[in-house]
Design a protein around this motif. Structure first.
Motif, PDB file in Angstrom:
ATOM      1  N   PRO A 495      -3.750  -2.025  20.705  1.00 27.22           N
ATOM      2  CA  PRO A 495      -3.356  -0.745  20.097  1.00 27.22           C
ATOM      3  C   PRO A 495      -2.718  -0.932  18.729  1.00 27.22           C
ATOM      4  CG  PRO A 495      -1.851  -1.369  21.859  1.00 27.22           C
ATOM      5  CD  PRO A 495      -2.992  -2.324  21.934  1.00 27.22           C
ATOM      6  N   SER A 496      -2.568   0.183  18.025  1.00 32.61           N
ATOM      7  CA  SER A 496      -2.061   0.143  16.650  1.00 32.61           C
ATOM      8  C   SER A 496      -0.662  -0.425  16.551  1.00 32.61           C
ATOM      9  CB  SER A 496      -2.082   1.559  16.050  1.00 32.61           C
ATOM     10  OG  SER A 496      -3.390   2.060  16.007  1.00 32.61           O
ATOM     11  N   VAL A 497       0.171  -0.208  17.584  1.00 32.18           N
ATOM     12  CA  VAL A 497       1.536  -0.719  17.542  1.00 32.18           C
ATOM     13  C   VAL A 497       1.549  -2.244  17.505  1.00 32.18           C
ATOM     14  CG1 VAL A 497       1.900  -0.865  20.045  1.00 32.18           C
ATOM     15  CG2 VAL A 497       3.842  -0.360  18.524  1.00 32.18           C
ATOM     16  N   MET A 498       0.425  -2.870  17.878  1.00 37.68           N
ATOM     17  CA  MET A 498       0.307  -4.327  17.806  1.00 37.68           C
ATOM     18  C   MET A 498      -0.478  -4.775  16.578  1.00 37.68           C
ATOM     19  SD  MET A 498      -0.404  -5.021  21.879  1.00 37.68           S
ATOM     20  CE  MET A 498      -0.691  -6.776  21.684  1.00 37.68           C
ATOM     21  N   THR A 499      -1.521  -4.040  16.206  1.00 42.89           N
ATOM     22  CA  THR A 499      -2.342  -4.468  15.072  1.00 42.89           C
ATOM     23  C   THR A 499      -1.661  -4.208  13.725  1.00 42.89           C
ATOM     24  OG1 THR A 499      -3.511  -2.347  15.113  1.00 42.89           O
ATOM     25  CG2 THR A 499      -4.506  -4.183  16.328  1.00 42.89           C
ATOM     26  N   ILE A 500      -0.831  -3.163  13.632  1.00 40.72           N
ATOM     27  CA  ILE A 500      -0.133  -2.886  12.367  1.00 40.72           C
ATOM     28  C   ILE A 500       0.808  -4.027  11.987  1.00 40.72           C
ATOM     29  CG2 ILE A 500       1.576  -1.385  11.261  1.00 40.72           C
ATOM     30  CD1 ILE A 500       0.198   0.978  12.600  1.00 40.72           C
ATOM     31  N   PRO A 501       1.663  -4.522  12.906  1.00 37.30           N
ATOM     32  CA  PRO A 501       2.472  -5.695  12.546  1.00 37.30           C
ATOM     33  C   PRO A 501       1.632  -6.901  12.143  1.00 37.30           C
ATOM     34  CG  PRO A 501       3.344  -4.672  14.525  1.00 37.30           C
ATOM     35  CD  PRO A 501       2.051  -3.998  14.229  1.00 37.30           C
ATOM     36  N   MET A 502       0.471  -7.071  12.786  1.00 38.67           N
ATOM     37  CA  MET A 502      -0.404  -8.180  12.399  1.00 38.67           C
ATOM     38  C   MET A 502      -0.900  -7.998  10.966  1.00 38.67           C
ATOM     39  SD  MET A 502      -2.283  -8.286  16.102  1.00 38.67           S
ATOM     40  CE  MET A 502      -3.842  -8.909  15.505  1.00 38.67           C
ATOM     41  N   GLY A 503      -1.242  -6.760  10.613  1.00 39.17           N
ATOM     42  CA  GLY A 503      -1.676  -6.488   9.245  1.00 39.17           C
ATOM     43  C   GLY A 503      -0.566  -6.712   8.231  1.00 39.17           C
ATOM     44  N   LEU A 504       0.664  -6.307   8.581  1.00 35.47           N
ATOM     45  CA  LEU A 504       1.791  -6.496   7.670  1.00 35.47           C
ATOM     46  C   LEU A 504       2.125  -7.980   7.497  1.00 35.47           C
ATOM     47  CD1 LEU A 504       4.077  -3.540   8.829  1.00 35.47           C
ATOM     48  CD2 LEU A 504       2.735  -3.699   6.721  1.00 35.47           C
ATOM     49  N   LEU A 505       2.013  -8.751   8.578  1.00 32.13           N
ATOM     50  CA  LEU A 505       2.231 -10.193   8.467  1.00 32.13           C
ATOM     51  C   LEU A 505       1.143 -10.847   7.617  1.00 32.13           C
ATOM     52  CD1 LEU A 505       3.421 -11.117  12.071  1.00 32.13           C
ATOM     53  CD2 LEU A 505       4.729 -11.378   9.956  1.00 32.13           C
ATOM     54  N   THR A 506      -0.065 -10.311   7.698  1.00 29.70           N
ATOM     55  CA  THR A 506      -1.134 -10.800   6.827  1.00 29.70           C
ATOM     56  C   THR A 506      -0.774 -10.554   5.359  1.00 29.70           C
ATOM     57  OG1 THR A 506      -2.770 -10.336   8.540  1.00 29.70           O
ATOM     58  CG2 THR A 506      -3.588 -10.644   6.302  1.00 29.70           C
ATOM     59  N   ALA A 507      -0.260  -9.356   5.094  1.00 28.46           N
ATOM     60  CA  ALA A 507       0.174  -9.051   3.721  1.00 28.46           C
ATOM     61  C   ALA A 507       1.310  -9.971   3.297  1.00 28.46           C
ATOM     62  CB  ALA A 507       0.605  -7.592   3.634  1.00 28.46           C
ATOM     63  N   GLY A 508       2.264 -10.211   4.222  1.00 30.59           N
ATOM     64  CA  GLY A 508       3.355 -11.129   3.917  1.00 30.59           C
ATOM     65  C   GLY A 508       2.866 -12.532   3.643  1.00 30.59           C
ATOM     66  N   THR A 509       1.851 -12.968   4.391  1.00 30.14           N
ATOM     67  CA  THR A 509       1.265 -14.291   4.171  1.00 30.14           C
ATOM     68  C   THR A 509       0.696 -14.401   2.764  1.00 30.14           C
ATOM     69  OG1 THR A 509       0.732 -14.544   6.524  1.00 30.14           O
ATOM     70  CG2 THR A 509      -0.525 -15.884   4.962  1.00 30.14           C
ATOM     71  N   ILE A 510       0.049 -13.347   2.317  1.00 32.01           N
ATOM     72  CA  ILE A 510      -0.544 -13.357   0.973  1.00 32.01           C
ATOM     73  C   ILE A 510       0.541 -13.283  -0.103  1.00 32.01           C
ATOM     74  CG2 ILE A 510      -2.050 -12.083  -0.603  1.00 32.01           C
ATOM     75  CD1 ILE A 510      -3.619 -11.171   1.910  1.00 32.01           C
ATOM     76  N   LEU A 511       1.543 -12.418   0.114  1.00 30.41           N
ATOM     77  CA  LEU A 511       2.571 -12.218  -0.913  1.00 30.41           C
ATOM     78  C   LEU A 511       3.447 -13.446  -1.103  1.00 30.41           C
ATOM     79  CD1 LEU A 511       3.646  -8.539  -0.135  1.00 30.41           C
ATOM     80  CD2 LEU A 511       2.280  -9.360  -2.060  1.00 30.41           C
ATOM     81  N   THR A 512       3.687 -14.212  -0.041  1.00 32.75           N
ATOM     82  CA  THR A 512       4.525 -15.404  -0.198  1.00 32.75           C
ATOM     83  C   THR A 512       3.875 -16.447  -1.107  1.00 32.75           C
ATOM     84  OG1 THR A 512       3.596 -16.282   1.880  1.00 32.75           O
ATOM     85  CG2 THR A 512       5.727 -15.160   2.007  1.00 32.75           C
ATOM     86  N   SER A 513       2.576 -16.302  -1.348  1.00 34.09           N
ATOM     87  CA  SER A 513       1.898 -17.230  -2.260  1.00 34.09           C
ATOM     88  C   SER A 513       2.473 -17.149  -3.666  1.00 34.09           C
ATOM     89  CB  SER A 513       0.401 -16.915  -2.317  1.00 34.09           C
ATOM     90  OG  SER A 513      -0.182 -16.919  -1.035  1.00 34.09           O
ATOM     91  N   PHE A 514       3.069 -16.007  -4.020  1.00 34.95           N
ATOM     92  CA  PHE A 514       3.546 -15.801  -5.385  1.00 34.95           C
ATOM     93  C   PHE A 514       4.980 -16.280  -5.596  1.00 34.95           C
ATOM     94  CE2 PHE A 514       0.299 -12.569  -4.557  1.00 34.95           C
ATOM     95  CZ  PHE A 514      -0.549 -12.767  -5.630  1.00 34.95           C
ATOM     96  N   LEU A 515       5.651 -16.736  -4.522  1.00 33.78           N
ATOM     97  CA  LEU A 515       7.064 -17.084  -4.638  1.00 33.78           C
ATOM     98  C   LEU A 515       7.298 -18.359  -5.434  1.00 33.78           C
ATOM     99  CD1 LEU A 515       8.375 -16.253  -1.040  1.00 33.78           C
ATOM    100  CD2 LEU A 515       8.636 -14.907  -3.121  1.00 33.78           C
ATOM    101  N   TRP A 516       6.272 -19.194  -5.601  1.00 34.25           N
ATOM    102  CA  TRP A 516       6.436 -20.457  -6.308  1.00 34.25           C
ATOM    103  C   TRP A 516       5.904 -20.391  -7.744  1.00 34.25           C
ATOM    104  CZ3 TRP A 516       8.827 -24.575  -3.790  1.00 34.25           C
ATOM    105  CH2 TRP A 516       8.876 -25.792  -4.494  1.00 34.25           C
ATOM    106  N   LEU A 517       5.265 -19.275  -8.090  1.00 33.95           N
ATOM    107  CA  LEU A 517       4.635 -19.189  -9.412  1.00 33.95           C
ATOM    108  C   LEU A 517       5.682 -19.051 -10.511  1.00 33.95           C
ATOM    109  CD1 LEU A 517       1.645 -16.840  -8.574  1.00 33.95           C
ATOM    110  CD2 LEU A 517       1.650 -19.335  -8.736  1.00 33.95           C
ATOM    111  N   PRO A 518       5.430 -19.566 -11.695  1.00 29.46           N
ATOM    112  CA  PRO A 518       6.406 -19.498 -12.796  1.00 29.46           C
ATOM    113  C   PRO A 518       6.581 -18.073 -13.292  1.00 29.46           C
ATOM    114  CG  PRO A 518       4.312 -20.407 -13.564  1.00 29.46           C
ATOM    115  CD  PRO A 518       4.209 -20.300 -12.078  1.00 29.46           C
ATOM    116  N   PRO A 519       7.714 -17.791 -13.956  1.00 26.62           N
ATOM    117  CA  PRO A 519       7.992 -16.428 -14.450  1.00 26.62           C
ATOM    118  C   PRO A 519       6.948 -15.911 -15.427  1.00 26.62           C
ATOM    119  CG  PRO A 519       9.961 -17.800 -14.522  1.00 26.62           C
ATOM    120  CD  PRO A 519       8.825 -18.712 -14.209  1.00 26.62           C
TER     121      PRO A 519
END
Length: 675
Positions: A495-519
């Protein structure tokens, strides 16, 4: 309550805070919200509707996340030398000159950990509403989950080792309670006990080292310890003489000739080995999969197992004084990473594959800390938190859809029916393999810092194995022909209550890629520079070496991916023929190098024999004999008394008459007179 901040070059040296900083009241509020959620659901949860229980659990973590984000907004507006705020809550222990208050330290390291813990935990809480929706102990589950987050936040925000130890033991208790949550199942109860006992082994050495630091320095505050070492202030040596701190710590001891700081660091690291499931104390973590899958995600991604990495990074100024300890940390990390990746290659339990993967990735983090690159290890901790939580929630989605089928040999083809779960899984799998930026960048920096050490080949081999077993897991679960028709028939998307957190964690996985990039590329301060005041300056790698390491890492990870596709997609019988030719090798891996059997032989079985011997000799021979002896004497006395209890009135009268006569005769013979 008062707050102080850093103004000295040493990152955790604390001084007076500027006026108008009353906003730092938000620091304790980060802890208050999860504890309120635990208290409400723990006391009144059984009387409340399930939706309200779940909402309280999620809302408490959300409020903690908001408080952490607000603190981040305050901190990034300060110069780096002021980014260490210690909040004194109240005095706790006082023994002569030693005073240990309850303090919270908010600096870039603790704030990074707090944001990671609260953001990942919030999504796991939300996911749990759907996953645990039919469980009769719904309120107990959410109360324990909130308490788990509270203790983890206590651990990472502690201002001294005493408060850290409270959080350290608190997460240990919560892991025990949640791993054995379904305690009516023997396997779950045994797994909880195993986790508790094994981690206590490391905790004993950790506590002894903390007490030794207190005896030496007279304080266990992180700020005070770093200040004393930074300024090389005099402390009392083992000989009872006041000497500069660094000279005292480098004095040899009777323990194999190791200097004092090495002994202290190895004792602290022993606690990290147990808590973060490193070799040889890793054996509890695979069995911890007996708990609910969201609990596994919480333990592996955002809480307990990362505590050891955090502790080593927090005390980097102490570990840096001992090259031997740093080498041990890096060596244990590299060995554990490679060893656990080997075991994951032959594991058939979907959750245990991910468990061995966590042990392996934690090894990478310790390798970074031992190589003097704590910021790289912490960056991998952050990225790993998101993609490992994602992978565990995908595994939970598979279990929810198939009626808790754990054996990947019974699965297959689920990608057709579970497209959201399959797609999010593969994003997390590629991040774990180091083939997309989230895992690639953080893992490559660890490899870069370790490239000049003898552990580099193990790290590269681990990258190859990680891509292989992750590909194997994804192909066996989501692709190919279904292995069990009934399981496949009943499978469905969650159900959506389970797939939505999975989608948000996917977004978090992608966004953390930018934490090491230079200013220059991103409009914010990169994570390594943000962490620099807490874990020391970042050593920049040579660009040519960095490029060479990246190419090598991609080549090894790509090779593992291709071998996985070849063995489980293009030529499925390839590895089976190798297994037939080398059955001893497969058995060695499948039996986990017989480590569990060795533990049983060296610890569990002797302890059981001693217990049986004590039971037969002391318990049965002494304790039972005493108890039975008291009973036998009482019975004998009762039988003797029963002889004079005839019930005949004439006999009683005659007895009284004879007794009176005897008393009269006695008095006459003494020369007395009758009354």
């Amino acid at each position: 309550m008062k707050a102080v901040t850093s103004s000295a070059p040493s990152p955790t040296v604390l001084s007076a805070v500027p006026a108008g900083w009353e906003e730092w009241i938000w620091v304790p509020l980060v802890l208050v919200f999860p504890f309120l959620g635990f208290a409400i659901n723990g006391i009144w949860g059984r009387r409340l509707p399930r939706l309200l229980v779940g909402s309280i659990g999620c809302l408490s973590i959300f409020c903690s996340l908001i408080a952490s984000a607000y603190l981040l907004s305050l901190m990034i507006g300060l110069p780096p030398k002021f980014r260490a705020v210690e909040v004194h809550l109240f005095p706790w222990l006082t023994a002569g000159p030693v005073q240990i208050p309850v303090t919270l330290l908010m600096d870039p390291l603790s704030l990074t950990m707090a944001l990671t813990v609260t953001s990942v935990s919030l999504l796991i809480h939300l996911y749990s509403i759907g996953y645990m929706g039919e469980d009769p102990e719904f309120s107990r589950y959410f109360a324990l989950l909130n308490l788990f987050v509270f203790f983890m936040l206590t651990l990472v925000m502690a201002g001294n080792l005493a408060v850290l130890f409270i959080g350290w033991e608190g997460v240990g208790f919560c892991s025990f309670a949640l791993i054995s949550f379904w305690y009516s199942r023997e396997a779950a109860a045994e797994a909880g006990k195993k986790a508790f006992i094994v981690t206590r082994t490391g905790d004993l050495f950790f506590l002894l080292s903390v007490l030794a630091l207190l005896a030496l320095f007279g304080t266990i505050s992180f700020g005070d310890l770093s200040q004393i070492l930074y300024r090389n202030e005099p402390i009392t040596s083992l000989a009872g003489v006041k000497e500069p701190a660094r000279e005292v710590l480098t004095q040899p001891t009777d323990l194999f000739g190791l200097d004092l700081v090495t002994v202290l660091c190895l004792g602290l690291f022993a606690g990290a080995v147990g808590k973060s499931a490193q070799f040889p104390l890793y054996v509890w973590l695979p069995d911890a999969m007996e708990g609910p899958t969201p609990v596994s995600a919480l333990i592996h991604a955002a809480t307990m197992v990362t505590a050891g990495v955090y502790m080593v990074a927090r005390l980097h100024f102490l570990f840096a004084l001992s090259p031997v300890a740093m080498t041990v940390v890096a060596g244990i990390g590299a060995l554990t990473a490679f060893y656990s990746a080997l075991l994951a290659c032959v594991e058939n339990d979907i959750k245990r594959v991910l468990a061995y993967s966590t042990i392996s990735q934690l090894g990478y983090m310790f390798l970074a800390c031992g190589a003097g690159a704590a910021s790289a290890g912490l960056y991998h901790l952050v990225t790993h938190a998101y993609f490992k939580a994602l992978l565990f929630l995908c595994a939970g989605s598979v279990l929810h859809a198939t009626g808790n089928v754990l054996d990947i040999r019974r699965l297959g083809g689920l990608g057709v029916k579970m497209k959201t779960t399959a797609s999010t899984f593969w994003i997390g799998a590629l991040a774990l393999s180091g083939l997309v930026p989230a895992g690639l960048i953080s893992k490559d920096f660890i490899l870069g810092y370790a490239s000049d050490s003898g552990f580099y080949p193990f790290a590269l081999a681990t990258a190859f194995l990680t891509a292989f077993y992750t590909t194997r897991l994804g192909l066996k679960v989501f692709h190919g022909a279904p292995k069990d028709a009934e399981v496949f028939h009943h499978a469905h998307e969650s159900p959506s209550v389970m797939t939505i957190p999975m989608g948000l964690l996917t977004a978090g996985t992608i966004l953390t890629s930018f934490l090491w990039l230079p200013p220059i590329i991103v409009p914010f301060e990169p994570l390594p520079l943000f962490l620099e005041p807490s874990v020391g300056p970042v050593v920049h790698l040579d660009h040519k070496k960095e490029l060479a390491v990246t190419i090598q890492a991609l080549a090894f990870a790509g090779g593992g991916l291709l071998l996985g596709l070849l063995a489980y997609r293009w030529k499925p019988g390839l590895l089976w023929s190798l297994t037939v030719r080398l059955p001893w090798l497969y058995q060695l891996l499948a039996r986990k190098f017989f480590v569990d059997e060795i533990y049983l032989s060296l610890t569990a079985r002797p302890a059981r024999r001693v217990a049986e011997l004590v039971s037969q000799t002391f318990d049965l021979g002494f304790v039972d004999a005493m108890v039975n002896g008291v009973g036998a004497v009482t019975v004998a006395f009762g039988k003797a008394c029963r002889l004079v209890q005839t019930g005949a009135v004439r006999t009683y009268a005659l007895t009284i008459l004879m007794g009176g006569a005897l008393v009269l005769i006695f008095l006459i013979l003494r020369g007395g007179s009758a009354p």
